[in-house]
Design a protein around this motif. Structure first.
Motif, PDB file in Angstrom:
ATOM      1  N   LEU A  84      13.768 -16.159  57.637  1.00 33.62           N
ATOM      2  CA  LEU A  84      14.219 -16.784  58.881  1.00 33.62           C
ATOM      3  C   LEU A  84      15.393 -17.718  58.646  1.00 33.62           C
ATOM      4  N   LEU A  85      15.326 -18.481  57.577  1.00 35.07           N
ATOM      5  CA  LEU A  85      16.407 -19.392  57.232  1.00 35.07           C
ATOM      6  C   LEU A  85      17.705 -18.621  57.017  1.00 35.07           C
TER       7      LEU A  85
ATOM      8  N   SER B  41      22.866 -17.222  58.716  1.00 32.28           N
ATOM      9  CA  SER B  41      23.825 -16.126  58.695  1.00 32.28           C
ATOM     10  C   SER B  41      24.311 -15.803  60.101  1.00 32.28           C
ATOM     11  N   TYR B  42      23.401 -15.914  61.065  1.00 32.55           N
ATOM     12  CA  TYR B  42      23.722 -15.585  62.463  1.00 32.55           C
ATOM     13  C   TYR B  42      24.782 -16.504  63.057  1.00 32.55           C
ATOM     14  N   VAL B  43      24.732 -17.793  62.717  1.00 27.43           N
ATOM     15  CA  VAL B  43      25.603 -18.751  63.394  1.00 27.43           C
ATOM     16  C   VAL B  43      27.031 -18.762  62.855  1.00 27.43           C
TER      17      VAL B  43
ATOM     18  N   SER C 253      13.711 -11.059  50.519  1.00 22.50           N
ATOM     19  CA  SER C 253      13.529 -11.848  51.746  1.00 22.50           C
ATOM     20  C   SER C 253      14.858 -12.462  52.186  1.00 22.50           C
ATOM     21  N   THR C 254      15.616 -12.933  51.231  1.00 24.51           N
ATOM     22  CA  THR C 254      16.902 -13.558  51.527  1.00 24.51           C
ATOM     23  C   THR C 254      17.922 -12.539  52.018  1.00 24.51           C
ATOM     24  N   ILE C 255      18.041 -11.426  51.316  1.00 29.04           N
ATOM     25  CA  ILE C 255      19.041 -10.419  51.689  1.00 29.04           C
ATOM     26  C   ILE C 255      18.741  -9.820  53.058  1.00 29.04           C
ATOM     27  N   THR C 256      17.490  -9.415  53.279  1.00 26.17           N
ATOM     28  CA  THR C 256      17.160  -8.803  54.574  1.00 26.17           C
ATOM     29  C   THR C 256      17.307  -9.812  55.708  1.00 26.17           C
TER      30      THR C 256
ATOM     31  N   GLY D  62      20.412 -11.342  60.669  1.00 30.25           N
ATOM     32  CA  GLY D  62      21.162 -12.231  61.555  1.00 30.25           C
ATOM     33  C   GLY D  62      22.655 -12.153  61.410  1.00 30.25           C
ATOM     34  N   GLY D  63      23.138 -11.547  60.325  1.00 31.26           N
ATOM     35  CA  GLY D  63      24.543 -11.667  59.975  1.00 31.26           C
ATOM     36  C   GLY D  63      25.469 -10.606  60.485  1.00 31.26           C
ATOM     37  N   LEU D  64      25.015  -9.738  61.392  1.00 31.12           N
ATOM     38  CA  LEU D  64      25.889  -8.681  61.887  1.00 31.12           C
ATOM     39  C   LEU D  64      26.164  -8.817  63.377  1.00 31.12           C
TER      40      LEU D  64
END
Length: 421
Positions: free
Chosen positions: A107-108, A113-115, A147-150, A155-157
């Motif tokens: 989630l972190l 990554s999303y923002v 967990s970190t990569i997924t 969120g990162g796209l």
């Protein structure tokens, strides 16, 4: 002949970059110059010609400005420790309940990554933190890493991150005006992959084991970090709510932060992702030469001969995955494959949607970045704890990438990508 030669040039650039570790964008500029200005005319019997100005015009100005603005802004936050403290603070909230840590990492990573930073920047920032915190709590690097990569991929796209910007803008060029189904496909597949990796790498066992006091450090933000958080929050709200230009807003916020002296200016400018900018810009120029030479049309025709309405998305997903295993998803795979979408849709009489094929390409291109030979996997491998067997971890990441590629193709085959219409 010019069309197939240009495609061969593209392959050569990718291979040279892979085996020599030279930035593919720099090579792309070289080959775009030589191929476009000096070879196309003779190869096409004068039917296709380009000048130096035509070649330079292939530089993707809008995308580059956005990449510069956003990586500059978040580079400042990285330099003064803001992003690192945000990550540490959220991790500390689980208070030693180890079974929650993989979810926190996911989630972190997804939220940060999303923002704005996107998966590449965020994995570089957060993987050393999550793997260290996981190691201290007795969690394997495999579970912490996946967990970190997924999470970063989940969120990162979206369309304000560097990778998302490229997918979104290239998608608009081929008629996909609604990017939300594409982002949703990427997010859902990343969530399912996280669940699979959680089970495969011992997540269920954590619930039966004791707690740890690791990752419970209290984090405080100093004055400069607080100012950075406020300015970034305002900038993101302006982009998401008022729809201000992403690139210009990023530069404006970065300028304000530098005026307020919250971080060292030289280090902040150095933190701009110049490697990515050269990669995306140079390959954009080369792909433009390929397009002018007819290479994109030739590739479209070749793919259309083996793809049908039911197999188009899986084939595009697998193709993107294979290309991404040896090259950049943002700099090579998406700029090369996305332009083929309209031709494939037309060849199949509209039986498959532009949105479905765009989703297949974006998903396929990014799921194999888990590979240790790709960016996210390599950075995660570099962040492993001292006691981890790196050779074994290398193999684990490679297997994880193969699983993700196959899974993405299966999802395309059963029609998930078609939800976008």
């Amino acid at each position: 002949m010019a069309a197939y030669f240009s495609l061969a040039v593209l392959v050569v650039v990718v291979l040279i970059s892979y085996f020599t570790n030279v930035n593919a964008g720099v090579l792309g500029i070289l080959f775009a110059f030589v191929t476009g200005v000096y070879l196309l005319g003779s190869l096409s019997a004068g039917e296709v010609t380009m000048t130096a100005k035509n070649v330079i015009a292939g530089w993707p100005n809008s995308t580059i400005m956005t990449l510069m603005g956003m990586t500059f802004l978040f580079g400042i936050a990285k330099v003064n420790g803001t992003l690192e403290n945000v990550a540490k603070f959220i991790v500390s909230l689980v208070r030693g309940k180890r079974v929650l840590l993989p979810f926190v990492f996911f989630l972190l990573s997804a939220v940060l990554s999303y923002v704005g930073p996107g998966p590449v920047v965020m994995v570089a920032i957060i993987a050393p933190i999550t793997l260290a915190a996981g190691g201290a709590a007795g969690i394997s690097d495999e579970l912490s890493g996946f967990s970190t990569i997924t999470g970063c991929l989940a969120g990162g796209l979206n369309k304000i991150t560097p990778s998302g910007v490229i997918a979104y803008e290239r998608g608009m060029e081929v008629g996909v005006m609604d990017y939300n189904p594409v982002f949703l496909s990427c997010m859902l597949i990343s969530i399912v992959l996280f669940a699979c990796y959680f089970v495969f790498y011992g997540g269920l066992k954590l619930a039966k084991e004791g707690s740890s006091n690791a990752a419970s450090e209290k984090i405080t933000f100093d004055k400069n970090q607080t100012i950075t958080l406020v300015i970034i929050a305002i900038a993101l709200l302006l982009i998401m709510i008022l729809k201000t230009d992403t690139a210009l807003t990023g530069f404006a916020a970065a300028a304000i932060l530098l005026v307020l002296k919250v971080a060292d200016q030289k280090k902040s400018i150095a933190a701009i992702s110049w490697n990515t900018i050269l990669l995306v810009g140079g390959m954009g120029m080369l792909v433009n030469v390929v397009s002018v030479a007819g290479g994109i049309d030739a590739l479209t025709a070749a793919l259309a001969t083996i793809a049908g309405p039911k197999t188009a998305a899986p084939i595009m997903s697998i193709t993107a995955s294979l290309m991404s295993a040896v090259s950049s998803a943002s700099g090579v795979v998406m700029p090369t494959l996305i332009p083929t979408i309209p031709g494939m849709v037309e060849a199949m009489g509209g039986a498959v949607s532009n949105s479905a094929l765009l989703s297949a390409i974006v998903v396929g291109a990014h799921m194999t970045t888990i590979s240790p030979m790709s960016t996210l996997g390599a950075m995660t491998l570099g962040a492993t704890n001292e006691g981890t067997n790196k050779e074994k971890f290398f193999t684990t990441l490679l297997i994880g990438a193969i699983f993700a590629a196959v899974f993405g193709a299966i999802i395309g085959g059963v029609g998930l990508f078609y939800l976008g219409g």
